[in-house]
Write a protein that holds these residues in place. Structure first.
Motif, PDB file in Angstrom:
ATOM      1  N   ILE A   1      31.916  -9.566  -0.366  1.00 41.08           N
ATOM      2  CA  ILE A   1      31.792  -9.351   1.078  1.00 41.08           C
ATOM      3  C   ILE A   1      31.464  -7.884   1.324  1.00 41.08           C
ATOM      4  N   GLU A   2      30.417  -7.648   2.108  1.00 40.13           N
ATOM      5  CA  GLU A   2      30.027  -6.279   2.454  1.00 40.13           C
ATOM      6  C   GLU A   2      30.177  -6.087   3.959  1.00 40.13           C
ATOM      7  N   LEU A   3      30.869  -5.041   4.346  1.00 34.23           N
ATOM      8  CA  LEU A   3      31.085  -4.706   5.749  1.00 34.23           C
ATOM      9  C   LEU A   3      30.320  -3.421   6.062  1.00 34.23           C
ATOM     10  N   GLU A   4      29.734  -3.366   7.248  1.00 38.47           N
ATOM     11  CA  GLU A   4      28.962  -2.176   7.608  1.00 38.47           C
ATOM     12  C   GLU A   4      29.117  -1.885   9.096  1.00 38.47           C
ATOM     13  N   ALA A   5      29.480  -0.648   9.404  1.00 38.05           N
ATOM     14  CA  ALA A   5      29.553  -0.197  10.795  1.00 38.05           C
ATOM     15  C   ALA A   5      28.243   0.487  11.155  1.00 38.05           C
ATOM     16  N   ALA A   6      27.719   0.174  12.343  1.00 35.69           N
ATOM     17  CA  ALA A   6      26.474   0.809  12.790  1.00 35.69           C
ATOM     18  C   ALA A   6      26.659   2.325  12.827  1.00 35.69           C
TER      19      ALA A   6
ATOM     20  N   ARG B   1      35.908  -7.871  -2.856  1.00 34.62           N
ATOM     21  CA  ARG B   1      35.742  -9.154  -3.540  1.00 34.62           C
ATOM     22  C   ARG B   1      37.020  -9.963  -3.392  1.00 34.62           C
ATOM     23  N   ILE B   2      36.867 -11.195  -2.943  1.00 33.40           N
ATOM     24  CA  ILE B   2      38.006 -12.098  -2.775  1.00 33.40           C
ATOM     25  C   ILE B   2      37.778 -13.311  -3.673  1.00 33.40           C
ATOM     26  N   ASN B   3      38.760 -13.634  -4.475  1.00 28.68           N
ATOM     27  CA  ASN B   3      38.645 -14.778  -5.377  1.00 28.68           C
ATOM     28  C   ASN B   3      39.077 -16.053  -4.669  1.00 28.68           C
ATOM     29  N   GLY B   4      38.172 -17.028  -4.643  1.00 25.57           N
ATOM     30  CA  GLY B   4      38.509 -18.337  -4.089  1.00 25.57           C
ATOM     31  C   GLY B   4      39.230 -19.174  -5.126  1.00 25.57           C
ATOM     32  N   VAL B   5      40.356 -19.722  -4.757  1.00 26.03           N
ATOM     33  CA  VAL B   5      41.118 -20.588  -5.662  1.00 26.03           C
ATOM     34  C   VAL B   5      41.318 -21.933  -4.984  1.00 26.03           C
TER      35      VAL B   5
ATOM     36  N   GLN C   1      24.863 -16.592 -13.520  1.00 23.42           N
ATOM     37  CA  GLN C   1      26.036 -15.999 -12.886  1.00 23.42           C
ATOM     38  C   GLN C   1      25.782 -14.541 -12.544  1.00 23.42           C
ATOM     39  N   LEU C   2      26.129 -14.182 -11.323  1.00 22.63           N
ATOM     40  CA  LEU C   2      26.127 -12.786 -10.898  1.00 22.63           C
ATOM     41  C   LEU C   2      27.569 -12.340 -10.751  1.00 22.63           C
ATOM     42  N   ASP C   3      27.895 -11.225 -11.371  1.00 24.90           N
ATOM     43  CA  ASP C   3      29.243 -10.688 -11.253  1.00 24.90           C
ATOM     44  C   ASP C   3      29.142  -9.271 -10.713  1.00 24.90           C
ATOM     45  N   ALA C   4      30.048  -8.925  -9.827  1.00 28.08           N
ATOM     46  CA  ALA C   4      30.018  -7.591  -9.220  1.00 28.08           C
ATOM     47  C   ALA C   4      31.370  -6.923  -9.405  1.00 28.08           C
ATOM     48  N   ALA C   5      31.330  -5.641  -9.661  1.00 25.92           N
ATOM     49  CA  ALA C   5      32.560  -4.865  -9.796  1.00 25.92           C
ATOM     50  C   ALA C   5      32.352  -3.504  -9.152  1.00 25.92           C
ATOM     51  N   ILE C   6      33.401  -2.982  -8.559  1.00 28.51           N
ATOM     52  CA  ILE C   6      33.335  -1.677  -7.909  1.00 28.51           C
ATOM     53  C   ILE C   6      34.224  -0.713  -8.685  1.00 28.51           C
TER      54      ILE C   6
END
Length: 371
Positions: free
Chosen positions: A78-83, A99-103, A355-360
């Motif tokens: 999930i990406e959040l952006e303020a104008a 990133r939120i894991n769906g279970v 599969q696409l995996d993202a990490a920060i």
């Protein structure tokens, strides 16, 4: 001139959320600098991987609550952006990614065994031991066309609830397993068509096939045959001799079978099976992960996976995997293979081919692709 800056902060975000529910996130936008506008508003945009972008106007300097749908198991980025604020020097802190894991709350599995057999015990042990699985299991004790004069009260614990399972409540399951099941007068075509539609609409189907698959009432000759990735000829389709399953080149890379215990650089050290079906060329686009020998010295598909519209199908063209659980010839990785297979069918993201995996890390977003 005086510098102004807008900052987006994540106040609260859950690491996990139930699939089919929403994740509640609390954020706040702050305008920094001399004499900020206390009544200001700003546009907040939300981008969810695999979903539509949304935007809303929110008050600056006040906590905001967002509800983001979680529609699949595994990580949702999930990406959040303020104008941006007019005149601000940099908008780097206007964005935040999480990133939120769906279970899944519970995965519902329907296991139908066509007759009492050794393999059903393997399935029961595996699925009962998985805390994320709710198992419903029926074994056909006697075909309806067979009359050996045994009183029904001594034969069946409960009546096989065909209409309930295959019409009224079929959409409540995530996976259907048909274990050595044929259709000798058991299910009307309408119910078999319901199973096929269940798959097309996103469900999973696993079939383990033995000699019954090429006998009278074969499922490949019913509406279910339209979604099966492999068909087996009636004449010459059964091969009975000692064989050791091998991974195909694709099977060595596919997450369902890659790095299974017992895989060696030159093959496998798995124990033998003694029966397989000689399938025809699998459907175009399907994936053959395991193979066995043919009488002519070639290879024949043993484990085939396929995507059918929104759902998934897997076929195991042997009824002998239970031998591994008994340690035959050293045994094999039946528990791990069947666990991965069932979770792939139920769309576990970690087992997807692509599969696409993202990490920060330290503010840097790294995206890794596996294919």
């Amino acid at each position: 001139g005086e510098e102004h800056d807008r900052r987006l902060r994540i106040l609260e975000a859950p690491p996990y959320a139930i699939v089919g529910k929403v994740a509640t996130i609390r954020v706040q936008i702050d305008d920094l600098g001399p004499d900020p506008d206390r009544g200001a508003t700003a546009e907040l945009r939300v981008h969810r991987a695999g979903g539509p972008d949304t935007a809303r106007s929110v008050a600056v300097g006040e906590p905001q609550t967002l509800e983001v749908p979680i529609d699949h198991a595994g990580p949702t980025l999930i990406e959040l952006e303020a104008a941006p604020l007019p005149g601000e020097v940099s908008d780097v802190n206007n964005r935040a990614t999480l990133r939120i894991n769906g279970v899944r709350d519970k995965l519902r599995v329907l296991l139908i065994s066509g007759a009492p057999n050794q393999g059903e015990r393997v399935w029961r042990r595996l699925l009962k031991a998985d805390p994320s699985v709710e198992l419903v299991h029926f074994t056909i004790l006697r075909p309806p066309d067979k009359d050996d004069l045994t009183p029904l009260s001594e034969l069946a614990l409960i009546q096989f609830p065909v209409r309930t399972l295959f019409q009224d409540k079929i959409d409540q399951f995530d996976l259907i397993i048909l274990d050595q099941f044929d259709d000798s007068t058991r299910l009307p075509d309408a119910y078999l068509a319901n199973i096929a539609d269940f798959v097309r609409q996103g469900g999973g189907l696993l079939m383990t096939a033995g000699p019954e698959f090429i006998g009278p009432g074969s499922l490949q000759d019913t509406p279910l045959g339209d979604i099966l990735p492999v068909h087996v000829p009636v004449d010459g389709g059964l091969h009975e001799q000692r064989l050791v399953p091998e991974l195909t080149e694709l099977g060595r890379r596919h997450p369902v079978t890659a790095d299974l215990p017992g895989v060696t650089p030159s093959g496998t050290d798995w124990g033998p099976w003694y029966r397989e079906l000689l399938g025809q060329t699998p459907r175009e686009g399907s994936e053959t992960l395991m193979s066995g020998p043919t009488p002519e010295g070639g290879r024949t598909p043993l484990l085939v996976l396929d995507h059918v519209e929104q759902g998934r199908v897997a076929m195991l063209l042997s009824d002998q995997i239970w031998l591994w659980s008994r340690g035959e010839g050293g045994g094999g990785p039946q528990a791990e293979l069947l666990r991965r297979l069932s979770h792939w069918l139920m769309k576990e993201p970690q087992l997807d081919e692509e599969q696409l995996d993202a990490a920060i890390t330290d503010g840097t977003l790294t995206v890794t692709r596996r294919s």
